[in-house]
Design an enzyme around this catalytic site. Structure first.
Site, PDB file in Angstrom:
ATOM      1  N   HIS A   1     -11.652   1.965   2.338  1.00 61.53           N
ATOM      2  CA  HIS A   1     -11.061   2.650   1.196  1.00 61.53           C
ATOM      3  C   HIS A   1     -12.002   2.871   0.025  1.00 61.53           C
ATOM      4  CE1 HIS A   1      -6.624   1.743   2.448  1.00 61.53           C
ATOM      5  NE2 HIS A   1      -7.350   2.295   3.406  1.00 61.53           N
TER       6      HIS A   1
ATOM      7  N   HIS B   1      -8.682  -6.154   4.062  1.00 58.56           N
ATOM      8  CA  HIS B   1      -8.334  -5.474   5.304  1.00 58.56           C
ATOM      9  C   HIS B   1      -9.673  -5.089   5.890  1.00 58.56           C
ATOM     10  CE1 HIS B   1      -3.931  -3.866   5.018  1.00 58.56           C
ATOM     11  NE2 HIS B   1      -3.992  -5.173   5.230  1.00 58.56           N
TER      12      HIS B   1
ATOM     13  N   ASP C   1     -12.205   7.130   6.417  1.00 64.47           N
ATOM     14  CA  ASP C   1     -11.365   5.942   6.604  1.00 64.47           C
ATOM     15  C   ASP C   1     -10.711   6.003   7.990  1.00 64.47           C
ATOM     16  OD1 ASP C   1      -9.795   3.698   6.102  1.00 64.47           O
ATOM     17  OD2 ASP C   1      -8.229   4.858   5.102  1.00 64.47           O
TER      18      ASP C   1
ATOM     19  N   GLU D   1      -2.967  -2.950  -2.521  1.00 69.19           N
ATOM     20  CA  GLU D   1      -4.118  -2.367  -1.804  1.00 69.19           C
ATOM     21  C   GLU D   1      -4.457  -0.979  -2.342  1.00 69.19           C
ATOM     22  OE1 GLU D   1      -3.391  -1.879   2.401  1.00 69.19           O
ATOM     23  OE2 GLU D   1      -5.399  -1.110   2.801  1.00 69.19           O
TER      24      GLU D   1
ATOM     25  N   ASP E   1     -10.473   3.873  10.528  1.00 70.84           N
ATOM     26  CA  ASP E   1      -9.837   2.692  11.124  1.00 70.84           C
ATOM     27  C   ASP E   1     -10.275   2.414  12.559  1.00 70.84           C
ATOM     28  OD1 ASP E   1      -8.057   1.592   8.994  1.00 70.84           O
ATOM     29  OD2 ASP E   1      -7.245   3.616   9.044  1.00 70.84           O
TER      30      ASP E   1
ATOM     31  N   LYS F   1      -6.840   2.639  -2.629  1.00 75.72           N
ATOM     32  CA  LYS F   1      -7.397   3.595  -1.681  1.00 75.72           C
ATOM     33  C   LYS F   1      -8.121   4.702  -2.427  1.00 75.72           C
ATOM     34  CE  LYS F   1      -6.054   6.043   2.505  1.00 75.72           C
ATOM     35  NZ  LYS F   1      -5.246   5.943   3.702  1.00 75.72           N
TER      36      LYS F   1
ATOM     37  N   TRP G   1       0.860  -1.186   0.000  1.00 81.67           N
ATOM     38  CA  TRP G   1       0.000   0.000   0.000  1.00 81.67           C
ATOM     39  C   TRP G   1       0.893   1.232   0.000  1.00 81.67           C
ATOM     40  CZ3 TRP G   1      -0.176   3.820   3.908  1.00 81.67           C
ATOM     41  CH2 TRP G   1      -1.011   4.891   3.565  1.00 81.67           C
TER      42      TRP G   1
ATOM     43  N   ASP H   1      -7.424  -4.420   9.809  1.00 81.47           N
ATOM     44  CA  ASP H   1      -6.654  -3.174   9.757  1.00 81.47           C
ATOM     45  C   ASP H   1      -7.427  -2.071  10.478  1.00 81.47           C
ATOM     46  OD1 ASP H   1      -4.902  -1.158   9.216  1.00 81.47           O
ATOM     47  OD2 ASP H   1      -5.303  -1.049   7.069  1.00 81.47           O
TER      48      ASP H   1
ATOM     49  N   ASP I   1      -9.560  -2.840   1.289  1.00 83.49           N
ATOM     50  CA  ASP I   1      -9.690  -2.362   2.666  1.00 83.49           C
ATOM     51  C   ASP I   1     -11.097  -1.770   2.767  1.00 83.49           C
ATOM     52  OD1 ASP I   1      -9.690  -0.351   4.814  1.00 83.49           O
ATOM     53  OD2 ASP I   1      -7.563  -0.803   5.026  1.00 83.49           O
TER      54      ASP I   1
HETATM   55  C1  RNT Z   1      -3.832   2.756   4.871  1.00 82.96           C
HETATM   56  C2  RNT Z   1      -3.947   1.324   4.570  1.00 82.96           C
HETATM   57  C3  RNT Z   1      -2.835   0.449   5.067  1.00 82.96           C
HETATM   58  C4  RNT Z   1      -2.381   0.815   6.446  1.00 82.96           C
HETATM   59  C5  RNT Z   1      -1.404  -0.158   7.053  1.00 82.96           C
HETATM   60  C6  RNT Z   1      -0.698   0.414   8.220  1.00 82.96           C
HETATM   61  O1  RNT Z   1      -4.950   3.475   4.570  1.00 82.96           O
HETATM   62  O2  RNT Z   1      -5.167   0.843   5.031  1.00 82.96           O
HETATM   63  O3  RNT Z   1      -3.206  -0.874   4.990  1.00 82.96           O
HETATM   64  O4  RNT Z   1      -3.451   0.929   7.319  1.00 82.96           O
HETATM   65  O5  RNT Z   1      -0.550  -0.618   6.086  1.00 82.96           O
HETATM   66 ZN    ZN Z   2      -5.471  -1.277   4.915  1.00 79.53          ZN
END
Ligand code: RNT
Ligand code: ZN
Length: 416
Positions: A260, A284, A292, A224, A294, A226, A183, A324, A257
């Site tokens: 994302h 993720h 986003d 990955e 998390d 985004k 990523w 994640d 993810d």
């Molecule tokens: C960031 C991505 C990525 C990170 C990690 C730390 O938006 O989701 O996966 O969260 O690699």
């Molecule tokens: Zn991620």
């Protein structure tokens, strides 16, 4: 008590042809890739630790965060002891252990992760990996692999190349392929005058990184995508379409993810579509709150829907489930335990539905019964089966795990 109610619940599911014992055996074999970075707020152990950058952020100051590799492993062990099943740990390049020596990211070697490998091997855990293309002075103008400066771009290409070798090493040493996920934060805060050129450069960087063939028995490459980041609100080079195309053309794994995509866009709906074209898919699982963000994964509708899509399409061996999230405002071990238990719980929930029957109803156009049954199954005694599974796997039942976390906080975290 657990046993009695379990037997009664089992009967209710068996009436629908769902074999609970078989389901629990299958559940036991599912390994979730647990991200190490929840334990130390994405800090890592580099000699010259930099501030977190790359458009991601961790908020909160809950005390007791892991400050050394030993502490992080100890915390992970505590979390793992409260989660049923045997899982995987997902590392980032910034978690290398270089013995106080300054080793830049393009010079990392497998040996810098030997402590992790010994630790994982002893515990029967698999390891996954990620190159770290943030929190570093060579991330300039918000760009890495798409950077117009050739020297900078080559530095990051080299970093990704060594990371694949580290992934291969993990796979060889642990006997289970390592998913090395790439990523990058690359993007622009404001409206670009050229969207194509950075993407052309990223494509070329990927070609260089993946030039060397590595046996997929040891290392599997994922990319990955985004949508936006902090400071890259207007444009992200590695968008979903960009990687979807790249992965399809170059036999790579797309990693989705859940944070994302646009807020009303659901990853659950993408799984069946992508599985028609890809052998494997990686996730993720996160929880975006308005953005986003998390947040810790909770047992919500989208989590259940993701699990349902994996289970009802018989894709448990094709979808690599990773987590994640990073929350520094609550006990970090509790965050791991909740997020991972919820993921497993969602899979169990999905496994306790009569999918063939429900599919037939849809095929016949019987939408009334389809909706009615899907609703009724929401209150089937699924919690009882979950409790029995935890009990059987030797981990605390229901909220009992919290006592363990509290005790650990008093005995270990409070002294840090
Ligand atoms: C960031 C991505 C990525 C990170 C990690 C730390 O938006 O989701 O996966 O969260 O690699
Ligand atoms: Zn991620």
């Amino acid at each position: 008590m657990v046993k009695e109610s379990f037997d009664r619940a089992k009967q209710q599911y068996e009436k629908w042809g769902i074999h609970v014992d078989k389901v629990l055996k299958q559940l036991q074999r599912i390994a979730i890739s647990i991200h190490c970075w929840q334990g130390d707020d994405v800090s890592g152990f580099e000699v010259n630790r930099r501030e977190l950058s790359g458009g991601i952020d961790v908020t909160g100051h809950y005390p007791g965060k892991a400050g050394t590799p030993e502490e992080l492993r100890q915390d992970l062990e505590k979390a793992l002891s409260l989660i049923p099943g045997t899982h995987r740990v997902n590392l980032h390049a910034m978690y290398a252990e270089t013995n106080g020596e300054m080793v830049d990211r393009d010079e990392l070697e497998p040996q810098h992760f030997d402590n992790w490998v010994y630790w994982a091997k002893e515990r029967g855990l698999g390891l996954d990996f990620n190159p770290t293309l943030f929190s570093h002075e060579k991330l300039t103008d918000g760009l890495t692999l798409s950077h117009p400066n050739e020297e900078i771009r080559q530095f990051w290409i080299r970093h990704c190349m060594v990371c694949r070798k580290i992934g291969e090493y993990f796979g060889k040493r642990l006997g289970t392929p390592c998913l090395t996920n790439l990523w990058i934060p690359d993007g622009y805060k404001d409206i670009p005058s050229d969207r194509l050129t950075p993407r052309q450069r990223l494509k070329d960087s990927l070609d260089q990184i993946f030039k060397e063939t590595i046996d997929e028995a040891y290392n599997i490459d994922a990319i990955e995508s985004k949508l936006f980041g902090i400071g890259s609100e207007s444009y992200v080079v590695g968008s979903h379409e960009f990687y979807l195309g790249y992965a399809l053309q170059n036999h790579k794994v797309c990693l989705l993810d859940t944070g994302h995509f646009h807020p009303t866009e659901a990853v659950s709906d993408k799984i069946s579509a992508m599985l028609l074209y890809f052998d494997k898919l990686a996730l993720h699982v996160s929880r975006p709150v308005r953005w986003d963000s998390d947040h810790v994964v909770i047992f919500d509708d989208e989590l259940k829907e993701i699990a349902l899509e994996i289970v009802r399409n018989q894709a448990l061996d094709r979808v690599m489930i990773g987590l994640d999230f990073f929350d520094a405002s609550i006990n970090r071990i509790a965050a791991w335990v909740m997020g991972t238990r919820n993921m497993i719980k969602a899979l169990l929930y999905a496994m306790l539905l009569p999918h063939d029957y429900l599919k037939q109803l849809q095929e016949k156009g019987n939408f009334t019964e389809r909706l009615a049954l899907m609703e009724e199954f929401k209150t089937y005694p699924f919690g009882v089966i979950w409790d029995a599974y935890c009990d059987d796997r030797g981990v605390p039942v229901r909220e009992e795990w919290l006592q363990e976390v509290k005790r650990y906080e008093e005995e270990v975290l409070a002294n840090r």
